[in-house]
Design a protein around this motif. Structure first.
Motif, short mmCIF file in Angstrom:
data_model
loop_
_atom_site.label_atom_id
_atom_site.label_comp_id
_atom_site.label_asym_id
_atom_site.label_seq_id
_atom_site.Cartn_x
_atom_site.Cartn_y
_atom_site.Cartn_z
N ILE A 35 0.82 -1.36 0.10
CA ILE A 35 0.07 -0.03 0.08
C ILE A 35 0.91 1.21 -0.01
O ILE A 35 0.54 2.17 -0.59
CB ILE A 35 -1.02 -0.10 1.36
CG1 ILE A 35 -1.94 -1.24 1.27
CG2 ILE A 35 -1.87 1.38 1.37
CD1 ILE A 35 -3.01 -1.14 -0.02
N ALA A 36 2.02 1.25 0.61
CA ALA A 36 3.02 2.32 0.76
C ALA A 36 3.43 2.74 -0.70
O ALA A 36 3.43 3.93 -1.02
CB ALA A 36 4.25 2.10 1.72
N VAL A 49 -5.15 6.21 0.75
CA VAL A 49 -5.44 5.04 0.35
C VAL A 49 -6.36 4.21 0.98
O VAL A 49 -7.53 3.86 0.35
CB VAL A 49 -4.02 4.20 -0.26
CG1 VAL A 49 -4.65 2.93 -0.85
CG2 VAL A 49 -3.19 4.86 -1.06
N TYR A 50 -6.25 4.09 1.98
CA TYR A 50 -7.10 3.20 3.03
C TYR A 50 -8.45 3.89 3.05
O TYR A 50 -9.47 3.27 3.25
CB TYR A 50 -6.41 2.98 4.31
CG TYR A 50 -5.27 1.72 4.36
CD1 TYR A 50 -5.84 0.63 4.14
CD2 TYR A 50 -4.26 2.17 4.57
CE1 TYR A 50 -4.90 -0.59 4.02
CE2 TYR A 50 -3.41 0.91 4.76
CZ TYR A 50 -3.85 -0.40 4.47
OH TYR A 50 -2.77 -1.48 4.38
N ASN A 51 -8.76 5.18 3.05
CA ASN A 51 -9.91 6.06 3.07
C ASN A 51 -10.71 5.52 1.83
O ASN A 51 -11.89 5.32 2.09
CB ASN A 51 -9.68 7.21 3.22
CG ASN A 51 -9.01 7.67 4.50
OD1 ASN A 51 -9.34 7.04 5.56
ND2 ASN A 51 -8.74 9.06 4.61
N TYR A 52 -9.98 5.24 0.67
CA TYR A 52 -10.94 5.00 -0.43
C TYR A 52 -10.98 3.48 -0.81
O TYR A 52 -11.88 3.02 -1.22
CB TYR A 52 -10.17 5.55 -1.60
CG TYR A 52 -10.40 6.94 -1.95
CD1 TYR A 52 -11.55 7.66 -2.50
CD2 TYR A 52 -9.61 8.14 -1.50
CE1 TYR A 52 -11.78 9.01 -2.57
CE2 TYR A 52 -9.66 9.50 -1.41
CZ TYR A 52 -10.82 9.95 -2.07
OH TYR A 52 -11.00 11.18 -2.36
N LYS A 56 -6.80 -4.09 0.23
CA LYS A 56 -5.89 -4.12 -0.81
C LYS A 56 -6.66 -4.53 -2.11
O LYS A 56 -6.38 -3.96 -3.15
CB LYS A 56 -4.84 -4.80 -0.59
CG LYS A 56 -3.61 -4.89 -1.61
CD LYS A 56 -2.28 -5.55 -1.28
CE LYS A 56 -1.23 -5.67 -2.10
NZ LYS A 56 -0.04 -6.40 -1.90
N GLU A 57 -7.29 -5.80 -2.01
CA GLU A 57 -7.83 -6.07 -3.44
C GLU A 57 -8.81 -5.21 -3.95
O GLU A 57 -9.29 -5.11 -5.28
CB GLU A 57 -8.77 -7.46 -2.78
CG GLU A 57 -8.09 -8.38 -1.84
CD GLU A 57 -8.16 -8.28 -0.44
OE1 GLU A 57 -9.39 -8.82 -0.02
OE2 GLU A 57 -7.41 -7.34 0.02
N ASP A 58 -9.64 -4.21 -3.02
CA ASP A 58 -10.35 -3.20 -3.46
C ASP A 58 -9.78 -2.35 -4.62
O ASP A 58 -10.43 -1.86 -5.66
CB ASP A 58 -10.98 -2.29 -2.38
CG ASP A 58 -11.96 -3.15 -1.44
OD1 ASP A 58 -12.29 -4.08 -1.77
OD2 ASP A 58 -11.72 -2.53 -0.30
#
Length: 213
Positions: A35-36, A49-52, A56-58
């Motif tokens: 993700i980084a 990134v995590y907010n959206y 990770k698969e998303d």
């Protein structure tokens, strides 16, 4: 209602992050990308990134809800006198003939599927997505026909129709992987759809025909 500036900016940011992530996955594989790394190439924070994308698969399946809903939408919008199954088959044929990305007719689909098939996490997500599609389609068929709660017909037909759709997508991926030209793939897959339809009973093909008011 018109899309506001804030909503448009959020949609564009979400799409940008997904596009950047997909490019990384295609180049390096899903499991090797963090993700980084996605945040860095997208020029956003990890938290953004995590907010959206909570998982990770998303990032790769950013249009999952749209894909899950699409067969049901085709049924709800079918023409008078058209059955649910024929509505889905007609659109599937159209997507293949027109080489629509919905049918996986984009030449890059084979590369996308290789990334998916190499990751147990993504394959599990595909199975979950297919299950969601069947459940949603069965619920729509039940609504459209007014089937009794104990009538299993909507579920059985949903499994057949979505199963055919999945089989078509796999066949397209195989044709792309084998280096088939788009024109050849289209012709071959349309022939396969004809074979699939010929194996369905009249009851299935004519199920949930839309009545004229």
């Amino acid at each position: 209602m018109a899309e506001g500036l804030r909503e448009r900016k959020k949609r564009q940011t979400r799409q940008h992050i997904s596009d950047m992530a997909t490019a990384l996955f295609l180049e390096h594989g899903f499991d090797a990308v963090t993700i980084a790394a996605v945040a860095e190439v997208a020029e956003v924070s990890v938290n953004t990134v995590y907010n959206y994308f909570p998982a990770k698969e998303d990032l790769l399946f950013d249009r999952e809800d749209e894909v899950v809903e699409r067969p049901s939408l085709l049924v709800r919008e079918r023409a008078e006198g058209t059955s649910a199954v024929r509505a889905v088959l007609a659109r599937l044929r159209q997507d293949v003939a027109e080489r629509n990305p919905y049918a996986g007719m984009d030449p890059g689909y084979a590369r996308f599927m290789r990334v998916v098939q190499e990751s147990p996490t993504l394959m599990a997500r595909v199975l979950r997505m297919q299950g969601r599609t069947v459940d949603r389609f069965a619920a729509t068929l039940r609504e459209e026909t007014g089937a009794a709660p104990d009538d299993p017909t909507p579920e059985f037909i949903a499994h057949q129709v979505i199963g055919m759709q999945n089989a078509v997508h796999r066949s397209i991926a195989r044709c792309h992987a084998a280096g088939g030209a788009p024109e050849q793939t289209s012709v071959e897959v349309l022939r396969q759809i004809d074979v699939m339809e010929s194996l369905l009973s009249d009851r299935v093909l004519n199920y949930a025909a839309k009545n004229t008011p």
